[in-house]
Design a protein around this motif. Structure first.
Motif, PDB file in Angstrom:
ATOM      1  N   GLU A   1      57.987  98.416 104.542  1.00  0.00           N
ATOM      2  CA  GLU A   1      58.807  97.207 104.359  1.00  0.00           C
ATOM      3  C   GLU A   1      60.126  97.271 105.120  1.00  0.00           C
ATOM      4  OE1 GLU A   1      58.250  94.196 103.006  1.00  0.00           O
ATOM      5  OE2 GLU A   1      56.206  94.949 102.944  1.00  0.00           O
ATOM      6  N   LYS A   2      60.783  98.416 105.143  1.00  0.00           N
ATOM      7  CA  LYS A   2      62.051  98.555 105.863  1.00  0.00           C
ATOM      8  C   LYS A   2      61.836  98.351 107.362  1.00  0.00           C
ATOM      9  CE  LYS A   2      66.413  99.850 106.038  1.00  0.00           C
ATOM     10  NZ  LYS A   2      67.484  99.058 105.471  1.00  0.00           N
ATOM     11  N   GLN A   3      60.784  98.948 107.899  1.00  0.00           N
ATOM     12  CA  GLN A   3      60.461  98.775 109.317  1.00  0.00           C
ATOM     13  C   GLN A   3      60.104  97.323 109.622  1.00  0.00           C
ATOM     14  OE1 GLN A   3      57.328 101.685 109.382  1.00  0.00           O
ATOM     15  NE2 GLN A   3      58.600 103.200 110.459  1.00  0.00           N
ATOM     16  N   ALA A   4      59.355  96.694 108.723  1.00  0.00           N
ATOM     17  CA  ALA A   4      58.960  95.297 108.915  1.00  0.00           C
ATOM     18  C   ALA A   4      60.191  94.394 108.952  1.00  0.00           C
ATOM     19  CB  ALA A   4      58.005  94.862 107.806  1.00  0.00           C
ATOM     20  N   GLU A   5      61.167  94.659 108.084  1.00  0.00           N
ATOM     21  CA  GLU A   5      62.397  93.857 108.075  1.00  0.00           C
ATOM     22  C   GLU A   5      63.170  94.044 109.377  1.00  0.00           C
ATOM     23  OE1 GLU A   5      65.391  91.307 107.129  1.00  0.00           O
ATOM     24  OE2 GLU A   5      63.421  91.519 106.192  1.00  0.00           O
ATOM     25  N   ILE A   6      63.276  95.282 109.840  1.00  0.00           N
ATOM     26  CA  ILE A   6      63.963  95.552 111.103  1.00  0.00           C
ATOM     27  C   ILE A   6      63.252  94.852 112.252  1.00  0.00           C
ATOM     28  CG2 ILE A   6      64.527  97.371 112.780  1.00  0.00           C
ATOM     29  CD1 ILE A   6      65.016  99.209 110.308  1.00  0.00           C
ATOM     30  N   LEU A   7      61.926  94.883 112.275  1.00  0.00           N
ATOM     31  CA  LEU A   7      61.166  94.212 113.335  1.00  0.00           C
ATOM     32  C   LEU A   7      61.355  92.696 113.286  1.00  0.00           C
ATOM     33  CD1 LEU A   7      57.940  96.372 113.267  1.00  0.00           C
ATOM     34  CD2 LEU A   7      59.538  96.152 115.164  1.00  0.00           C
ATOM     35  N   ARG A   8      61.432  92.122 112.088  1.00  0.00           N
ATOM     36  CA  ARG A   8      61.687  90.675 111.972  1.00  0.00           C
ATOM     37  C   ARG A   8      63.055  90.330 112.566  1.00  0.00           C
ATOM     38  NH1 ARG A   8      58.589  91.246 107.228  1.00  0.00           N
ATOM     39  NH2 ARG A   8      60.378  91.848 105.955  1.00  0.00           N
ATOM     40  N   LEU A   9      64.059  91.170 112.282  1.00  0.00           N
ATOM     41  CA  LEU A   9      65.398  90.941 112.843  1.00  0.00           C
ATOM     42  C   LEU A   9      65.392  91.079 114.365  1.00  0.00           C
ATOM     43  CD1 LEU A   9      67.544  92.900 110.233  1.00  0.00           C
ATOM     44  CD2 LEU A   9      67.379  90.411 110.495  1.00  0.00           C
ATOM     45  N   LEU A  10      64.705  92.105 114.872  1.00  0.00           N
ATOM     46  CA  LEU A  10      64.625  92.302 116.326  1.00  0.00           C
ATOM     47  C   LEU A  10      63.924  91.133 117.003  1.00  0.00           C
ATOM     48  CD1 LEU A  10      63.714  96.104 116.454  1.00  0.00           C
ATOM     49  CD2 LEU A  10      65.854  95.060 117.225  1.00  0.00           C
ATOM     50  N   LEU A  11      62.837  90.663 116.406  1.00  0.00           N
ATOM     51  CA  LEU A  11      62.116  89.516 116.967  1.00  0.00           C
ATOM     52  C   LEU A  11      62.972  88.252 116.951  1.00  0.00           C
ATOM     53  CD1 LEU A  11      58.459  89.937 115.695  1.00  0.00           C
ATOM     54  CD2 LEU A  11      59.152  89.390 118.029  1.00  0.00           C
ATOM     55  N   ALA A  12      63.699  88.039 115.865  1.00  0.00           N
ATOM     56  CA  ALA A  12      64.565  86.855 115.782  1.00  0.00           C
ATOM     57  C   ALA A  12      65.653  86.914 116.849  1.00  0.00           C
ATOM     58  CB  ALA A  12      65.180  86.761 114.388  1.00  0.00           C
TER      59      ALA A  12
END
Length: 77
Positions: free
Chosen positions: A55-66
């Motif tokens: 979940e932590k990695q997924a949140e970071i990836l969502r921020l990077l993609l945004a």
């Protein structure tokens, strides 16, 4: 029997020089490749293509993609 070669210059001396590309346009072109490649990697990573994502990695990836998408929009790519 022999060969005859004919050489012709195809450039017209009156044709204008190609327009100069500004440093900003060159940078935009270079960034385009980097941004779209990075976007593809983030998407594959978020989908779990490189292994499970917590979940932590997924949140970071969502921020990077945004952020990546925002920069692409700002540059009008």
């Amino acid at each position: 029997m022999g060969f005859v070669f004919c050489e012709q210059q195809l450039e017209d001396a009156t044709s204008p020089d190609p327009p100069e590309v500004s440093a900003a346009e060159e940078a935009k072109h270079d960034l385009k490749n980097i941004l779209f490649t990075t976007k593809q990697i983030y998407e594959l990573w978020a989908e779990g293509s490189f292994g499970p994502v917590n979940e932590k990695q997924a949140e970071i990836l969502r921020l990077l993609l945004a952020d990546n998408k925002r920069v692409i929009e700002i540059l009008g790519l």
